[in-house]
Write an enzyme that holds these catalytic residues in place. Structure first.
Site, PDB file in Angstrom:
ATOM      1  CB  SER A   1      -4.844   2.980   1.694  1.00  0.00           C
ATOM      2  OG  SER A   1      -4.248   4.205   2.039  1.00  0.00           O
TER       3      SER A   1
ATOM      4  CD  GLU B   1       5.871  -3.238   2.608  1.00  0.00           C
ATOM      5  OE1 GLU B   1       5.329  -2.114   2.479  1.00  0.00           O
ATOM      6  OE2 GLU B   1       7.071  -3.389   2.935  1.00  0.00           O
TER       7      GLU B   1
ATOM      8  CG  PHE C   1       4.731  -1.488  -1.216  1.00  0.00           C
ATOM      9  CD1 PHE C   1       5.960  -1.050  -1.691  1.00  0.00           C
ATOM     10  CD2 PHE C   1       3.782  -0.549  -0.866  1.00  0.00           C
ATOM     11  CE1 PHE C   1       6.242   0.298  -1.795  1.00  0.00           C
ATOM     12  CE2 PHE C   1       4.049   0.806  -0.972  1.00  0.00           C
ATOM     13  CZ  PHE C   1       5.277   1.239  -1.436  1.00  0.00           C
TER      14      PHE C   1
ATOM     15  CG  HIS D   1      -3.630   2.315  -3.906  1.00  0.00           C
ATOM     16  ND1 HIS D   1      -4.623   1.770  -3.113  1.00  0.00           N
ATOM     17  CD2 HIS D   1      -3.576   3.635  -3.619  1.00  0.00           C
ATOM     18  CE1 HIS D   1      -5.149   2.726  -2.359  1.00  0.00           C
ATOM     19  NE2 HIS D   1      -4.545   3.872  -2.656  1.00  0.00           N
TER      20      HIS D   1
ATOM     21  CG  ASP E   1       0.667   7.827  -5.072  1.00  0.00           C
ATOM     22  OD1 ASP E   1       0.422   9.032  -4.891  1.00  0.00           O
ATOM     23  OD2 ASP E   1       0.322   6.941  -4.277  1.00  0.00           O
TER      24      ASP E   1
END
Length: 327
Positions: A49, A70, A95, A121, A129
């Site tokens: 991604s 993460e 995240f 994102h 999403d």
């Protein structure tokens, strides 16, 4: 601080087509890895991604796939930085900032370690999403941290230049980019200097200060108003921290009114940063285009940008309002 670039004429910035900014990140990281063996990549199960697979495939010995961990990723990056490496840690913005705030604060910023946190994102343009993943508070979280640099490039090409600049920059940094294809219009000859804005369009009536995907929309608004005889100065404020105070004060002094535009909450983002500078130096009417203290929702990116009033038309509306307040 040095003066910002001054580049008149919105016609100097035609779009070369739509390209995702995340692709610019992945390609630039690969180029950086080829030139500097201390550049290291880490990702939390989102390698494709973020286009970090390009770096992984060529430099597997310098890449760590942490999985969905993460917090561990940021701690690993801090450890690598402590040994002299230049880690670029990538994940989705929600995240990369919210889930790991404690690790960023303690292990990276407090320790002044050379970790680059790279977040894809971000914002409403993540689209379907939905609210849980549409991070609209990350700029505020990161700019509030001591020692942190915050960079929000406007397009594919500028994202590549931002990565190159961050490789040479010493210290904690946050790089924010997005998911969908967006107009690629910035010019390599404009350069990229952290903390130094770029004037994309000259004007004496009002200034629009924008970052990220909103820079193109600000240019569109300037082109429209140019035909109406209204001069709109457009500043690409690609660095939110340290912000280009000189450019803001000069714009406030020259034009007497400011509009900010960002794909982020109006609270604690670019608008707040600009208002702070003006409040300290030269108070002028300021209008803000951004998300008004709400979460997002699931939908197509274009639908969401319209519903949450982040379009060219919304910038125009705020420009008219700022001009009325000015006079």
């Amino acid at each position: 601080m040095q003066e910002n670039h001054s580049l008149a004429g919105a016609g100097d910035y035609p779009s070369r087509g739509n390209i995702p900014t995340r692709r610019g990140f992945g390609e630039a990281l690969l180029e950086a890895g080829r030139k500097d063996r201390s550049v290291t990549g880490l990702c939390a199960d989102l390698t494709g991604s973020l286009h970090m697979d390009l770096f992984r495939d060529e430099f597997p010995e310098r890449f760590v796939e942490t999985g969905i961990a993460e917090a561990n990723m940021i701690s690993m990056a801090a450890g690598l930085a402590a040994t002299g490496m230049k880690p670029f840690a990538g994940s989705f913005a929600v995240f990369a900032t919210g889930r790991v705030y404690d690790q960023i604060r303690q292990s990276v910023c407090y320790s002044r370690l050379n970790v680059k946190i790279c977040a894809s994102h971000a914002g409403l343009t993540l689209g379907e999403d939905g609210a849980t993943h549409q991070m609209l508070e990350d700029i505020g979280l990161m700019r509030g941290l001591p020692n942190m640099t915050v960079v929000v490039p406007s397009d594919y090409s500028e994202t590549k230049r931002a990565v190159k600049a961050l490789v040479e920059h010493e210290g904690p940094a946050y790089l924010r980019f997005g998911r969908p294809p967006v107009p690629d219009f910035s010019r390599d000859e404009d350069g990229f200097e952290i903390g130094r804005s770029i004037e994309l369009h000259a004007g004496k009536d009002v200034t629009v200060i924008a970052c990220g995907v909103m820079v193109w929309k600000a240019l569109e608004a300037a082109r429209i108003l140019e035909m109406e005889g209204v001069g709109v100065r457009v500043l690409n404020m690609h660095t939110i921290k340290p912000i280009d105070r000189l450019a803001i004060v000069r714009a406030a002094n020259d034009t007497g009114a400011i509009v900010t535009a960002e794909e982020h909450q109006v609270n604690n983002g670019l608008g707040d940063a600009v208002a702070h500078v003006c409040g300290e130096n030269i108070p002028v009417p300021i209008e803000m285009v951004g998300v008004e203290d709400s979460f997002g929702e699931s939908g197509r990116a274009d639908e969401l940008m319209k519903k949450y009033k982040l379009t060219t038309e919304d910038i125009l509306e705020k420009i008219y309002l700022a001009l009325r307040r000015k006079y």
